[in-house]
Write a protein that holds these residues in place. Sequence first.
Motif: not given
Length: 737
Positions: A109-112, A175-176, A181-182, A412-415
Amino acid sequence: MSRQILIVFALGWCSLATLCADEPHSDAAESVGGMIRVLPSGKRPHDARLGELKTLNGHFPFAVPANPAQWYSRAESLRRRVLVATGLWPMPERAPIHATIYGKVQRDGFTVEKVSFESLPGHFVTGLLFRPSDSSLAKRPGVLSPHGHGGRNQAFTDDELATQLNSGGEHFAASGRTPKLARCAQLARMGCVTFIFDMLGYCDSVQIPFEVAHRHADVRPVETESTDDAWVFYSPQADLRLQSVMGLQTFNAIRSLDFLASLPDVDADRLAVTGGSGGGTQSILLGAIDDRIKVSFPNGMVSTSMQGGCYCENCNLLRIGTGNVELAALMAPRPQAMTAANDWTSAMMTDGYPQLKWLYAMVGNADDVHCRPLLQFPHNYNYVTRATMYSWFNRHLSLGLDEPIVEGDFTPLSVAETTVWDDEHRAPTSVGPQHERAICRWWDQQSRTMPGIGMSIAGDNLSEFRSVVGAAWQTMIDGELPIDVRYREVRSQQRGGLNFSMGLVTAPARGVELPVVIIRSESGASATGRVVVWTDGLGKSAILKQLTDSRSLLRQIVAKGDTVLLPDLFEQGEFRDDGVPLDRQRRVDDARAYSAFTLGYNPTLVAHRSSDLLAIIKYAKQVGADQVVMIATGGSASYAALAAAIAGNVVDHAIIDTQGFRFAAIDDWQDANFVPGAVKYGDMPAILALRAPHRLTVIGERDLPVLVEQVFKAAGASKSVDSKANVDANLIEEFHR
């Protein structure tokens, strides 16, 4: 005969055993420790300012003005205060945004994407850009998200996450764990382009270290080594130019909004801001000064209690006479919401929120402000709070989504996915004190674009000089002629052909009480209709000593039949147990050395004393004279010149002995003459110039400052300004012509 008031500020300190050398001392002018007193020995004026200094942990109530017109006037001065305090009055140059956007990753649902751009030459803002993943060509709302303390990637430990899940503060173990970022992810899923940018010292904002931006405590050697050619944050040189970490972060927030609004897929007419804690503070300020923000959700800092404990939340001048609730009110009538938690916001439902509702009802719609009580949670921007924000943005950004909006989980997004600087995109090499100096130098150069500061004054920019530089000084001093001034005589006596009245001038609205001695002819009337108000940096006793010398300036003024009024201003004379005036700013009880923890909440001594002089001027005018002449000598120029400038045409002739004083020479913020911003806004020459077009005589300068000549010429009043070598008996003849 035209009636005149001569207001004289001057001279040195000397004890006086009696009012007149040839007559015995009486109770009418008690002399204790070499100080002529109005009040009994050991008693100080009943002045509200003698209490404890205000701190960031004080009470900051919001008193709603009586009508919209009063609020609009108040709001204008508050916005100017925010801009002046943060070093953004006038706004520095905002070069075109040439952002680098790269490293796109896809989630459900989204991009970063990673972002970096220069907010000012050589200083980079970094962050993450969240976008909806669908390919719609429609422009979308933009949401700016200052993250607050802990950083955008702040992650709960396993124990902290377990506590959050058990309390209902978070719902997802994945995500919590990274709640900041959430909120960006969910906003993107809702159709908003969301930019979360790094506060100074966090994540990829590496040029000013975290310890400097947020944990600075002791004075650093580079601060004491700062000069007028090269200086760093927290130094007196930076303070005198209103350069601060908070100001830089505020400018970064404005530039981040510039970036967001410039994106081709963002609707620049639907911009919002939301942040928690320190990010809530940034959200408050951005909503206050940038009308591009259409909706706001500043969480965790709209409070009448603690105002923000970090260096990045404090700067000189910001909260003098105001607080976060009133600053948040500057969003009105644009929609704004927040929550109250079990922290310093806990009283908002009864102290703060009702006042905001009242204001919104008065200038817009009461339903456009909302505070949800979530007192079961500690300080937070958790899942429940975020749900409140999502609903608020859905409604006021016209997203058209079905309610309730339920936040979803995500991987979750990685480092690597959240780190902006990499082998291809190198981190900047300008860091530490070197970088601070570069920023301060750029900021100073920006200030030199103001008329009268870095450019000559001519007729076409005189009004700009007054509206920019003059308005800044008005904000820094916050002084004006009071409406209600009174005099209460304590005792009186006649001696040596003179009538002495000892009493108190009060300004009830400010809680001010000033001891004064008034000298008249024996009849009690002024033979000339003039009243001379004469003050000294050391208090009234320094002037009264002249009564023992028949050739003195004071004696000659009295001999002409003028009435003389001699005051003690704040922390002079009878304000002090020993009579020795306070020569250093008081500071709050805070181990941290930064000036803003004191002068961000309390006026300077110069501000107090200039306001006191305005009260004295008002009283002197109030007793019937229609012309005012002011003289300032003997170290009183820093505040007397300001009083003369602010008083305007109420003072017909100001005679200022500067003794060559310049604020730029001050190297300690606790110096009695220290005023944050004084150098940025032109120092003493600018204050003198702001006196134009009214009569001014300058004493104590080798030559009349060029700026003063230029401003008076531009005002068509070249003949209204001159300079003299000193104040002497010949000056009296000029008064009486």
